[in-house]
Design a protein around this motif. Structure first.
Motif, PDB file in Angstrom:
ATOM      1  N   ALA A 204       0.661  -1.105   0.003  1.00 20.85           N
ATOM      2  CA  ALA A 204      -0.209   0.083   0.099  1.00 20.85           C
ATOM      3  C   ALA A 204       0.882   1.403  -0.178  1.00 20.85           C
ATOM      4  O   ALA A 204       0.577   2.214  -0.745  1.00 20.85           O
ATOM      5  CB  ALA A 204      -0.858   0.017   1.129  1.00 20.85           C
ATOM      6  N   LEU A 205       2.038   1.266   0.879  1.00 20.09           N
ATOM      7  CA  LEU A 205       2.653   2.322   0.780  1.00 20.09           C
ATOM      8  C   LEU A 205       3.722   2.508  -0.430  1.00 20.09           C
ATOM      9  O   LEU A 205       3.790   3.714  -0.955  1.00 20.09           O
ATOM     10  CB  LEU A 205       3.624   2.085   1.952  1.00 20.09           C
ATOM     11  N   LEU A 206       3.923   1.516  -1.234  1.00 24.20           N
ATOM     12  CA  LEU A 206       4.836   1.530  -2.322  1.00 24.20           C
ATOM     13  C   LEU A 206       3.941   1.942  -3.461  1.00 24.20           C
ATOM     14  O   LEU A 206       4.268   2.772  -4.150  1.00 24.20           O
ATOM     15  CB  LEU A 206       5.278   0.123  -2.485  1.00 24.20           C
ATOM     16  N   PHE A 207       2.761   1.373  -3.613  1.00 26.31           N
ATOM     17  CA  PHE A 207       2.017   2.009  -4.621  1.00 26.31           C
ATOM     18  C   PHE A 207       1.343   3.195  -4.581  1.00 26.31           C
ATOM     19  O   PHE A 207       0.855   3.986  -5.607  1.00 26.31           O
ATOM     20  CB  PHE A 207       0.834   0.952  -4.865  1.00 26.31           C
ATOM     21  N   GLY A 208       1.109   3.567  -3.253  1.00 25.26           N
ATOM     22  CA  GLY A 208       0.738   4.968  -3.019  1.00 25.26           C
ATOM     23  C   GLY A 208       1.661   5.863  -3.508  1.00 25.26           C
ATOM     24  O   GLY A 208       1.219   6.922  -4.056  1.00 25.26           O
ATOM     25  N   GLN A 209       2.943   5.782  -3.345  1.00 27.84           N
ATOM     26  CA  GLN A 209       4.104   6.617  -3.443  1.00 27.84           C
ATOM     27  C   GLN A 209       4.318   6.433  -5.310  1.00 27.84           C
ATOM     28  O   GLN A 209       4.371   7.630  -5.821  1.00 27.84           O
ATOM     29  CB  GLN A 209       5.450   6.131  -2.809  1.00 27.84           C
ATOM     30  N   LEU A 210       4.141   5.444  -5.857  1.00 26.78           N
ATOM     31  CA  LEU A 210       4.611   5.196  -7.341  1.00 26.78           C
ATOM     32  C   LEU A 210       3.794   5.454  -8.082  1.00 26.78           C
ATOM     33  O   LEU A 210       3.712   6.106  -9.128  1.00 26.78           O
ATOM     34  CB  LEU A 210       5.084   3.922  -7.533  1.00 26.78           C
TER      35      LEU A 210
ATOM     36  N   ILE B 228       3.202   7.678   4.738  1.00 27.27           N
ATOM     37  CA  ILE B 228       3.658   8.049   5.876  1.00 27.27           C
ATOM     38  C   ILE B 228       3.692   9.426   6.354  1.00 27.27           C
ATOM     39  O   ILE B 228       3.488   9.914   7.365  1.00 27.27           O
ATOM     40  CB  ILE B 228       5.269   7.715   5.829  1.00 27.27           C
ATOM     41  N   LYS B 229       3.737  10.130   5.420  1.00 30.69           N
ATOM     42  CA  LYS B 229       3.548  11.800   5.397  1.00 30.69           C
ATOM     43  C   LYS B 229       1.959  11.945   5.934  1.00 30.69           C
ATOM     44  O   LYS B 229       1.883  12.796   6.537  1.00 30.69           O
ATOM     45  CB  LYS B 229       3.839  12.408   4.003  1.00 30.69           C
ATOM     46  N   SER B 230       1.114  11.134   5.032  1.00 30.01           N
ATOM     47  CA  SER B 230      -0.278  11.390   5.530  1.00 30.01           C
ATOM     48  C   SER B 230      -0.528  11.195   6.748  1.00 30.01           C
ATOM     49  O   SER B 230      -1.120  11.684   7.613  1.00 30.01           O
ATOM     50  CB  SER B 230      -1.031  10.509   4.610  1.00 30.01           C
ATOM     51  N   LEU B 231       0.397  10.186   7.369  1.00 30.82           N
ATOM     52  CA  LEU B 231      -0.087   9.614   8.939  1.00 30.82           C
ATOM     53  C   LEU B 231       0.943  10.699   9.943  1.00 30.82           C
ATOM     54  O   LEU B 231       0.146  10.708  11.008  1.00 30.82           O
ATOM     55  CB  LEU B 231       0.567   8.112   9.128  1.00 30.82           C
TER      56      LEU B 231
ATOM     57  N   PRO C 217      11.675  14.863  -0.067  1.00 32.22           N
ATOM     58  CA  PRO C 217      12.830  13.895  -0.483  1.00 32.22           C
ATOM     59  C   PRO C 217      12.889  12.882   0.946  1.00 32.22           C
ATOM     60  O   PRO C 217      13.039  11.939   0.701  1.00 32.22           O
ATOM     61  CB  PRO C 217      14.022  14.797  -0.776  1.00 32.22           C
ATOM     62  N   ILE C 218      12.778  13.674   2.151  1.00 30.49           N
ATOM     63  CA  ILE C 218      13.049  12.982   3.344  1.00 30.49           C
ATOM     64  C   ILE C 218      11.724  11.931   3.504  1.00 30.49           C
ATOM     65  O   ILE C 218      11.793  10.761   4.004  1.00 30.49           O
ATOM     66  CB  ILE C 218      13.364  13.807   4.540  1.00 30.49           C
ATOM     67  N   TRP C 219      10.761  12.691   3.380  1.00 32.09           N
ATOM     68  CA  TRP C 219       9.338  12.009   3.408  1.00 32.09           C
ATOM     69  C   TRP C 219       9.379  10.760   2.526  1.00 32.09           C
ATOM     70  O   TRP C 219       8.965   9.471   2.985  1.00 32.09           O
ATOM     71  CB  TRP C 219       8.242  12.691   3.101  1.00 32.09           C
ATOM     72  N   ARG C 220      10.026  10.853   1.385  1.00 31.93           N
ATOM     73  CA  ARG C 220      10.042   9.791   0.437  1.00 31.93           C
ATOM     74  C   ARG C 220      10.829   8.702   0.855  1.00 31.93           C
ATOM     75  O   ARG C 220      10.922   7.529   1.038  1.00 31.93           O
ATOM     76  CB  ARG C 220      10.781  10.251  -1.092  1.00 31.93           C
ATOM     77  N   VAL C 221      12.171   8.866   1.584  1.00 29.76           N
ATOM     78  CA  VAL C 221      13.075   8.056   2.076  1.00 29.76           C
ATOM     79  C   VAL C 221      12.416   7.302   3.203  1.00 29.76           C
ATOM     80  O   VAL C 221      12.377   6.184   3.482  1.00 29.76           O
ATOM     81  CB  VAL C 221      14.391   8.904   2.623  1.00 29.76           C
ATOM     82  N   VAL C 222      11.552   7.969   4.174  1.00 34.56           N
ATOM     83  CA  VAL C 222      10.988   7.339   5.363  1.00 34.56           C
ATOM     84  C   VAL C 222      10.070   6.426   4.710  1.00 34.56           C
ATOM     85  O   VAL C 222       9.967   5.247   5.281  1.00 34.56           O
ATOM     86  CB  VAL C 222      10.054   8.441   6.191  1.00 34.56           C
ATOM     87  N   ASN C 223       8.989   6.914   3.698  1.00 40.20           N
ATOM     88  CA  ASN C 223       8.233   5.977   3.158  1.00 40.20           C
ATOM     89  C   ASN C 223       8.707   4.668   2.412  1.00 40.20           C
ATOM     90  O   ASN C 223       8.429   3.543   2.914  1.00 40.20           O
ATOM     91  CB  ASN C 223       7.534   6.719   2.074  1.00 40.20           C
ATOM     92  N   PHE C 224       9.953   4.932   1.732  1.00 37.31           N
ATOM     93  CA  PHE C 224      10.534   3.835   1.158  1.00 37.31           C
ATOM     94  C   PHE C 224      11.350   2.844   2.085  1.00 37.31           C
ATOM     95  O   PHE C 224      11.206   1.509   2.239  1.00 37.31           O
ATOM     96  CB  PHE C 224      11.487   3.697   0.096  1.00 37.31           C
ATOM     97  N   SER C 225      11.605   3.233   3.358  1.00 33.62           N
ATOM     98  CA  SER C 225      12.173   2.518   4.218  1.00 33.62           C
ATOM     99  C   SER C 225      11.282   1.810   5.053  1.00 33.62           C
ATOM    100  O   SER C 225      11.480   0.395   5.531  1.00 33.62           O
ATOM    101  CB  SER C 225      13.078   3.483   5.396  1.00 33.62           C
ATOM    102  N   TRP C 226      10.106   2.297   5.148  1.00 29.35           N
ATOM    103  CA  TRP C 226       8.985   1.315   5.746  1.00 29.35           C
ATOM    104  C   TRP C 226       8.512   0.210   4.890  1.00 29.35           C
ATOM    105  O   TRP C 226       8.276  -1.049   5.150  1.00 29.35           O
ATOM    106  CB  TRP C 226       7.751   2.114   6.308  1.00 29.35           C
TER     107      TRP C 226
END
Length: 208
Positions: A117-123, A130-133, A143-152
């Motif tokens: 869900a996080l991956l498809f939401g981003q791509l 994660i930023k939404s939460l 860019p940092i939010w993207r790093v955080v999202n992909f780390s999860w």
């Protein structure tokens, strides 16, 4: 408070499994009495009784979680509905077929659903889950939010694989221990590591 509520069904699964594992004859007779009408053959043996009883407990606990949130007028997260669907379907298969293999897949499927869900939401949808939460709690550059999202995403992917490795290469009792202590421990370590990484960005204050 929320994280304790999230881990409550897992803790109850652990507690019932450990008790039933130490009282296998009781577990077998109780499981046969309670679940005989639901299982193939109508009789539950001592070997599979602990995990079957623990599975019933985790299904009921997840239902109770949702009912409690509804009674308090709280929103039920989508992932909790997904968890209920998975534990009911895979738990039901575990009970009917006397096979712990089905319930062992549940954490992995849930991890992969959350990561997907996080991956498809981003791509696909260009939305950072994660930023939404957490966006209302901290202000970070995109860019940092993207790093955080992909780390999860990576964390959930690894946890899914790790669960399967433990589930099908070690005794069920080891998997039950890992499900509670390993899963919670690795989650805490990951969150702390991420907090250390984000600390330098949080200190910068709001971004323009």
């Amino acid at each position: 408070m929320k994280i304790l509520l999230d881990f409550l069904p897992i803790a109850l699964f652990f507690g019932m499994f450990k008790y039933a594992e130490g009282h296998k004859e009781w577990a077998a007779s109780t499981a046969t009495e309670w679940l005989g009408f639901m299982v193939s053959g109508g009789v539950v043996g001592p070997a599979e009784a602990p995990v079957l009883l623990a599975t019933v407990v985790v299904i009921l606990a997840t239902f109770a979680q949702i009912l409690w949130l509804k009674a308090r007028g709280k929103k039920v997260d989508t992932m909790l509905w997904v968890s209920l669907g998975l534990v009911t379907a895979l738990g039901g298969a575990t009970i009917y077929f006397h096979s712990e293999s089905f319930i062992k897949w549940k954490p992995t499927v849930l991890y992969w659903v959350m990561g997907g869900a996080l991956l498809f939401g981003q791509l696909i949808f260009k939305k950072n889950g994660i930023k939404s939460l957490m966006g209302s709690q901290m202000n970070l550059p995109d860019p940092i939010w993207r790093v955080v999202n992909f780390s999860w995403v990576g964390f959930f992917a690894v946890m899914g694989v790790l669960n399967l490795w433990v589930a099908f290469n070690f005794p069920t009792s080891t998997w039950v221990n890992f499900k509670l202590f390993g899963g919670m421990g690795l989650m805490i370590v990951f969150v702390l590591a991420q907090a250390v990484y984000l600390n330098k960005y949080i200190k910068q204050g709001p971004t323009p």
